[in-house]
Write a protein that holds these residues in place. Structure first.
Motif, PDB file in Angstrom:
ATOM      1  N   ALA A 148      32.285  26.508   9.719  1.00 16.01           N
ATOM      2  CA  ALA A 148      30.887  26.900   9.905  1.00 16.01           C
ATOM      3  C   ALA A 148      30.072  25.748  10.498  1.00 16.01           C
ATOM      4  O   ALA A 148      29.232  25.962  11.383  1.00 16.01           O
ATOM      5  N   ALA A 149      30.316  24.528  10.025  1.00 18.27           N
ATOM      6  CA  ALA A 149      29.586  23.365  10.534  1.00 18.27           C
ATOM      7  C   ALA A 149      29.935  23.093  11.991  1.00 18.27           C
ATOM      8  O   ALA A 149      29.054  22.821  12.818  1.00 18.27           O
ATOM      9  N   VAL A 150      31.208  23.157  12.335  1.00 16.33           N
ATOM     10  CA  VAL A 150      31.653  22.907  13.708  1.00 16.33           C
ATOM     11  C   VAL A 150      31.085  23.972  14.647  1.00 16.33           C
ATOM     12  O   VAL A 150      30.627  23.665  15.755  1.00 16.33           O
ATOM     13  N   GLU A 151      31.101  25.225  14.210  1.00 16.83           N
ATOM     14  CA  GLU A 151      30.545  26.309  15.023  1.00 16.83           C
ATOM     15  C   GLU A 151      29.056  26.104  15.274  1.00 16.83           C
ATOM     16  O   GLU A 151      28.556  26.357  16.370  1.00 16.83           O
ATOM     17  N   THR A 152      28.346  25.626  14.262  1.00 20.18           N
ATOM     18  CA  THR A 152      26.909  25.385  14.410  1.00 20.18           C
ATOM     19  C   THR A 152      26.643  24.277  15.423  1.00 20.18           C
ATOM     20  O   THR A 152      25.739  24.385  16.259  1.00 20.18           O
ATOM     21  N   VAL A 153      27.427  23.203  15.350  1.00 20.53           N
ATOM     22  CA  VAL A 153      27.284  22.128  16.332  1.00 20.53           C
ATOM     23  C   VAL A 153      27.539  22.666  17.732  1.00 20.53           C
ATOM     24  O   VAL A 153      26.796  22.378  18.679  1.00 20.53           O
ATOM     25  N   ALA A 154      28.585  23.474  17.872  1.00 22.68           N
ATOM     26  CA  ALA A 154      28.946  24.010  19.181  1.00 22.68           C
ATOM     27  C   ALA A 154      27.855  24.921  19.739  1.00 22.68           C
ATOM     28  O   ALA A 154      27.424  24.767  20.892  1.00 22.68           O
ATOM     29  N   GLU A 155      27.398  25.879  18.928  1.00 21.44           N
ATOM     30  CA  GLU A 155      26.400  26.837  19.410  1.00 21.44           C
ATOM     31  C   GLU A 155      25.076  26.156  19.701  1.00 21.44           C
ATOM     32  O   GLU A 155      24.430  26.420  20.725  1.00 21.44           O
ATOM     33  N   ASN A 156      24.653  25.267  18.813  1.00 16.57           N
ATOM     34  CA  ASN A 156      23.360  24.608  18.991  1.00 16.57           C
ATOM     35  C   ASN A 156      23.391  23.480  20.016  1.00 16.57           C
ATOM     36  O   ASN A 156      22.330  22.969  20.383  1.00 16.57           O
TER      37      ASN A 156
END
Length: 329
Positions: A148-156
């Motif tokens: 979830a944290a990695v996905e947030t970094v990627a999307e944002n």
């Protein structure tokens, strides 16, 4: 005169953001936009009927009003500052650019998740990641929290850094704040649940439109940054081409696919939102298991992509300005 100073103001704002991020003692103007959205939502819901057409009409007026205010207020402030003094105008413009960017804040918030994971405190890890994601986090495993944290970094990386840089280089803080107003509306009302299915339609679709080009540029820039930051650039490009549309949003998987490929991990998949399971396709291949160290790796790619975006967009802006100036001259 303001146009000539914009590139330097964006660069200065970018550096300020990297240095100090988003300290809690500094009131952020995006919170004002959020407050405006909340107030207007209540008022518009009282004015328009509680029907599909009524809610969509109310949502349309919300978009018009918030976007207009988000652009007009910074324009008026900038105009007044430059009118009073050139250096005051530059300082205000640089401060506004800083407030629009979120590179350091994204890194800091995701690293709080990493630090909690390193202490093996899963409850604290879930709490930390709940601050930066919209999904339910109370039952996430360590791998789920990390993903979830990695996905947030990627999307944002796109929504919070590269897309704002794109609009800042085109229209300075005026266009930058207009973009952030649209982006904030989508994050607040752009949900497909009972409350916002119709009210948030206009905001969600406009957000898709304004992010269409920046998201794709972000994917390409992040792919290039993968090579420069020591990740698997070839796999990043392969997964980008294959999985960039594996998301309900036409834009979100553009950078998530690059991140998954660069780190050789698998992202996305089924997730719980508001107590309901949503089946979603995966992004990337599980070449290896995801691990907490992927969070700082994701931030390394974020920083590389942000710096590369600043350079590329700045060069394009200067080239266009030189061509236009030469043509006018």
């Amino acid at each position: 005169m303001m146009i000539k100073w914009t590139f330097l103001a964006v660069a200065a704002g970018f550096l300020i953001d990297l240095l100090i991020g988003d300290p809690r003692w500094l009131y952020h103007p995006i919170r004002l936009i959020g407050n405006l959205i909340a107030v207007l939502e209540k008022g518009l819901r009282r004015i328009f009927p509680d029907t599909r057409a009524g809610e969509r009409t109310a949502g349309f007026f919300l978009v018009i009003l918030v976007t207009a205010v988000s652009a007009i207020v910074p324009f008026a402030i900038l105009y007044g500052a430059f009118y009073l003094n050139l250096w005051l105008g530059f300082a205000v413009e640089a401060l506004m650019c800083y407030q629009i960017l979120a590179t350091r804040a994204l890194r800091d918030e995701s690293m709080k998740v990493y630090q909690a994971l390193k202490t093996k405190d899963l409850d604290q890890s879930r709490k930390a990641v709940s601050m930066i994601v919209g999904r339910d986090t109370q039952n996430l495993s360590e791998a789920g929290v990390t993903k979830a944290a990695v996905e947030t970094v990627a999307e944002n990386a796109s929504d919070g850094v590269i897309a704002p840089l794109f609009y800042l280089m085109i229209g300075g803080p005026v266009l930058g704040f207009a973009y952030k107003g649209i982006n904030t509306m989508d994050s607040m009302v752009g949900y497909k649940n009972d409350r916002y299915r119709y009210f948030g339609t206009c905001a969600a679709r406009l957000d898709d439109i304004v992010n269409f080009i920046p998201a794709r540029l972000s994917g390409l820039i992040m792919t290039a940054a993968s090579f420069l930051t020591g990740f698997d650039g070839l796999n990043a490009f392969r997964i980008f081409r294959r999985d960039r549309f594996n998301h309900a949003s036409p834009n979100s998987a553009q950078t998530e696919s690059v991140m998954a490929g660069a780190l050789c991990i698998q992202l996305a998949g089924d997730a719980w939102y508001f107590g309901k399971l949503y089946e979603k396709p995966t992004i990337g291949d599980p070449i290896r298991e995801i691990e907490p160290e992927d969070i700082p790796r994701a931030n390394r790619l974020l920083y590389g992509s942000a710096i590369l975006s600043l350079i590329l967009f700045g060069l394009v802006r200067m080239l266009v300005f030189w061509i236009v100036k030469g043509g006018l001259g």
